[in-house]
Scaffold this active site. Structure first.
Site, PDB file in Angstrom:
ATOM      1  N   ASN A 287      66.077 -59.637 -10.872  1.00 42.15           N
ATOM      2  CA  ASN A 287      66.202 -60.716  -9.896  1.00 42.15           C
ATOM      3  C   ASN A 287      65.908 -60.164  -8.508  1.00 42.15           C
ATOM      4  O   ASN A 287      66.079 -58.966  -8.253  1.00 42.15           O
ATOM      5  CB  ASN A 287      67.621 -61.292  -9.933  1.00 42.15           C
ATOM      6  CG  ASN A 287      67.817 -62.423  -8.936  1.00 42.15           C
ATOM      7  OD1 ASN A 287      67.027 -63.365  -8.881  1.00 42.15           O
ATOM      8  ND2 ASN A 287      68.863 -62.341  -8.126  1.00 42.15           N
TER       9      ASN A 287
ATOM     10  N   HIS B 177      66.895 -60.693  -4.410  1.00 36.00           N
ATOM     11  CA  HIS B 177      67.928 -61.274  -3.553  1.00 36.00           C
ATOM     12  C   HIS B 177      67.567 -61.016  -2.094  1.00 36.00           C
ATOM     13  O   HIS B 177      67.192 -59.893  -1.739  1.00 36.00           O
ATOM     14  CB  HIS B 177      69.281 -60.626  -3.870  1.00 36.00           C
ATOM     15  CG  HIS B 177      70.408 -61.193  -3.063  1.00 36.00           C
ATOM     16  ND1 HIS B 177      70.912 -62.452  -3.282  1.00 36.00           N
ATOM     17  CD2 HIS B 177      71.110 -60.677  -2.024  1.00 36.00           C
ATOM     18  CE1 HIS B 177      71.895 -62.678  -2.426  1.00 36.00           C
ATOM     19  NE2 HIS B 177      72.034 -61.628  -1.652  1.00 36.00           N
TER      20      HIS B 177
ATOM     21  N   ASP C 155      74.679 -60.850  -8.268  1.00 36.88           N
ATOM     22  CA  ASP C 155      74.101 -59.991  -7.226  1.00 36.88           C
ATOM     23  C   ASP C 155      74.746 -58.611  -7.197  1.00 36.88           C
ATOM     24  O   ASP C 155      74.922 -58.007  -6.127  1.00 36.88           O
ATOM     25  CB  ASP C 155      74.227 -60.644  -5.844  1.00 36.88           C
ATOM     26  CG  ASP C 155      73.520 -61.974  -5.754  1.00 36.88           C
ATOM     27  OD1 ASP C 155      72.529 -62.162  -6.476  1.00 36.88           O
ATOM     28  OD2 ASP C 155      73.959 -62.836  -4.969  1.00 36.88           O
TER      29      ASP C 155
ATOM     30  N   GLU D 263      59.875 -59.515   0.280  1.00 36.35           N
ATOM     31  CA  GLU D 263      60.119 -59.872  -1.116  1.00 36.35           C
ATOM     32  C   GLU D 263      58.823 -59.850  -1.921  1.00 36.35           C
ATOM     33  O   GLU D 263      58.774 -59.351  -3.052  1.00 36.35           O
ATOM     34  CB  GLU D 263      60.756 -61.259  -1.203  1.00 36.35           C
ATOM     35  CG  GLU D 263      62.163 -61.355  -0.663  1.00 36.35           C
ATOM     36  CD  GLU D 263      62.719 -62.760  -0.781  1.00 36.35           C
ATOM     37  OE1 GLU D 263      62.442 -63.429  -1.787  1.00 36.35           O
ATOM     38  OE2 GLU D 263      63.416 -63.195   0.149  1.00 36.35           O
TER      39      GLU D 263
END
Length: 217
Positions: free
Chosen positions: A110, A112, A148, A177
Site C-alpha cells: 500500500n 500512504h 498503516d 508517490e
C-alpha cells in the site's frame, strides 16, 4: 524472466494505478499488471485501465453492507481466478479484515501519503502542516492487520514550504508517490526485499548517502 502477476485495487481515479501501469510497460520490469479491481462501479480508474489494455472489474462493496469478510471473499475469488501473485492498493477506500490481509501476507502493498510511522490514517497533509513539520512525504509498506503499520519498503520526502496549503503540499507528495510506488513494486516483485523482525531489508543495494535539510540555510 517470469513476471509476477499483479492486481491493483482502487476506489477512484487511480493516479498511482496509472504510474504502476506505466512502469510495468518496461520490458525489464519484473511484474505485469493483469487486473484492476474496484469496489465502486464507475470508478474513473476502471476506464483508464481498460484503455491501457488491462482487464478491469468491479466487485461492489455496498451490497454486502457491514459484512466486510463476505465482500472480501468475493474479491478473493476474482483474484484467485487470475492467479494473482501480488496485490497493490492504490486509493482503495476500504478497511481490510485480518482474514483478507492474512491471505496476502507478504504479498500486498500500500502507499500512504506521509512518512510513516508519523501521521497514520487520514488528513495527513493538514496534520503535518498543523504540527509545523519541515519534511513530509510518502511511504510504501506491506499491509498488515494494523492500519498503516506494516514493514516499510520505500519512502520519499519533500520539503514543506511556509506558504503551503494541504492542496499544494499534497500535490508535491503525489509526485513522490508516483515515483516510489513503481520502485517498491519492482523491488518486491524481483525478490529484492526481505522482512527481518518486521523490518524490510534490501538484499541487493544499499541506500545512497543523500541528505535533505529543510529549510535550507
Amino acid at each position: 524472466m517470469t513476471k509476477r502477476r499483479v492486481a491493483i485495487l482502487i476506489s477512484g481515479r487511480g493516479s498511482n494505478m496509472a504510474a504502476l501501469i506505466q512502469a510495468a510497460r518496461a520490458p525489464n520490469f519484473p511484474a505485469e499488471i493483469v487486473l484492476v479491481m474496484s469496489n465502486i462501479a464507475g470508478a474513473g480508474g476502471l476506464e483508464s485501465a481498460r484503455a491501457a489494455g488491462i482487464e478491469a472489474v468491479t466487485v461492489e462493496s455496498k451490497p454486502f453492507g457491514k459484512d466486510r469478510e463476505a465482500f472480501e471473499r468475493a474479491m478473493q475469488d476474482e483474484l484467485l481466478k487470475r492467479d494473482i501473485d501480488l496485490v497493490c492498493l492504490a486509493g482503495f477506500l476500504r478497511l481490510l479484515t485480518p482474514w483478507f490481509v492474512q491471505q496476502w501476507d507478504g504479498r500486498m502493498i500500500n502507499i500512504h501519503p506521509a512518512l510513516l510511522p508519523s501521521y497514520r490514517g487520514l488528513h495527513t497533509h493538514e496534520r503535518a502542516l498543523a504540527d509545523g513539520v519541515k519534511i513530509h512525504g510518502a511511504t510504501v509498506h506491506f499491509v498488515i492487520p494494523n492500519v498503516d503499520a506494516g514493514p516499510i519498503i520505500v519512502q520519499g520526502a519533500v520539503t514543506v514550504h511556509d506558504n503551503d496549503t494541504p492542496d499544494s503540499l499534497g500535490a508535491r507528495v503525489l509526485q513522490i508517490e508516483h515515483r516510489i510506488y513503481p520502485q517498491a513494486l519492482r523491488m518486491v516483485a524481483s525478490g529484492q526485499i526481505s522482512i527481518d523482525g518486521g523490518i524490510c531489508k534490501n538484499t541487493v543495494t544499499t541506500a545512497t548517502e543523500k541528505t535533505l535539510i529543510s529549510p535550507a540555510s
